[in-house]
Design a protein around this motif. Structure first.
Motif, PDB file in Angstrom:
ATOM      1  N   LEU A  82       0.813  -1.215   0.000  1.00 21.62           N
ATOM      2  CA  LEU A  82       0.000   0.000   0.000  1.00 21.62           C
ATOM      3  C   LEU A  82       0.846   1.265   0.000  1.00 21.62           C
ATOM      4  N   ALA A  83       2.073   1.192   0.510  1.00 18.33           N
ATOM      5  CA  ALA A  83       2.939   2.376   0.538  1.00 18.33           C
ATOM      6  C   ALA A  83       3.237   2.881  -0.874  1.00 18.33           C
ATOM      7  N   GLY A  84       3.211   2.024  -1.846  1.00 22.82           N
ATOM      8  CA  GLY A  84       3.393   2.436  -3.236  1.00 22.82           C
ATOM      9  C   GLY A  84       2.075   2.557  -3.978  1.00 22.82           C
ATOM     10  N   HIS A  85       1.135   1.697  -3.629  1.00 22.39           N
ATOM     11  CA  HIS A  85      -0.137   1.626  -4.346  1.00 22.39           C
ATOM     12  C   HIS A  85      -1.002   2.873  -4.141  1.00 22.39           C
ATOM     13  N   VAL A  86      -1.092   3.341  -2.925  1.00 18.76           N
ATOM     14  CA  VAL A  86      -1.950   4.495  -2.627  1.00 18.76           C
ATOM     15  C   VAL A  86      -1.414   5.788  -3.264  1.00 18.76           C
ATOM     16  N   PRO A  87      -0.123   6.118  -3.120  1.00 25.20           N
ATOM     17  CA  PRO A  87       0.366   7.334  -3.783  1.00 25.20           C
ATOM     18  C   PRO A  87       0.247   7.287  -5.310  1.00 25.20           C
ATOM     19  N   LEU A  88       0.466   6.114  -5.898  1.00 23.83           N
ATOM     20  CA  LEU A  88       0.289   5.989  -7.345  1.00 23.83           C
ATOM     21  C   LEU A  88      -1.167   6.226  -7.729  1.00 23.83           C
ATOM     22  N   GLY A  89      -2.078   5.737  -6.906  1.00 21.19           N
ATOM     23  CA  GLY A  89      -3.497   5.971  -7.162  1.00 21.19           C
ATOM     24  C   GLY A  89      -3.831   7.453  -7.128  1.00 21.19           C
ATOM     25  N   MET A  90      -3.236   8.165  -6.199  1.00 22.15           N
ATOM     26  CA  MET A  90      -3.465   9.610  -6.120  1.00 22.15           C
ATOM     27  C   MET A  90      -2.898  10.314  -7.353  1.00 22.15           C
ATOM     28  N   ALA A  91      -1.740   9.875  -7.809  1.00 20.73           N
ATOM     29  CA  ALA A  91      -1.144  10.462  -9.015  1.00 20.73           C
ATOM     30  C   ALA A  91      -2.012  10.175 -10.237  1.00 20.73           C
ATOM     31  N   ILE A  92      -2.550   8.973 -10.315  1.00 15.59           N
ATOM     32  CA  ILE A  92      -3.432   8.619 -11.434  1.00 15.59           C
ATOM     33  C   ILE A  92      -4.663   9.515 -11.438  1.00 15.59           C
ATOM     34  N   PHE A  93      -5.247   9.731 -10.268  1.00 19.43           N
ATOM     35  CA  PHE A  93      -6.423  10.602 -10.207  1.00 19.43           C
ATOM     36  C   PHE A  93      -6.058  12.032 -10.602  1.00 19.43           C
TER      37      PHE A  93
END
Length: 113
Positions: A82-93
């Motif tokens: 999640l430490a990588g998954h959540v920030p990437l999700g924010m960047a995608i949005f």
């Protein structure tokens, strides 16, 4: 715009999973494929605006960057990092929102000329 709405759906599914509805993790994983398809279609549309349509290259570059991020996003998600998954999700949005804004502002600029 559909890709942006689907990205928001992904965030909602993730949030509901984190708050305890573990069944939504399967929906989140399945919707990742839908999002990848929508972003790929968005990149194709941006390419058609850029090359044959003689539009700006910026939206195409954003769409390709978004497509890469969506692909990269799946690995830490499947590994539960999640430490990588959540920030990437924010960047995608964020990139999806910028691309959506740019596509509507370009259509408005072209219509006013």
């Amino acid at each position: 715009m559909l890709a942006l709405f689907d990205t928001l759906l992904q965030a909602a599914l993730a949030g509901l999973f984190i708050t305890g509805d573990v069944g939504l993790l399967d929906w989140h994983a399945a919707n990742a494929s839908v999002l990848a398809l929508l972003v790929a279609l968005e990149a194709i549309a941006a390419f058609l605006v850029w090359r044959p349509g003689r539009g700006p290259i910026g939206p195409f570059l954003l769409a390709v960057g978004l497509l890469v991020l969506v692909g990269v996003q799946q690995a830490p998600g499947e590994s539960r990092v999640l430490a990588g998954h959540v920030p990437l999700g924010m960047a995608i949005f964020g990139i999806g929102a910028a691309l959506t804004y740019r596509s509507f502002s370009y259509a408005y600029e072209e219509g006013s000329k």
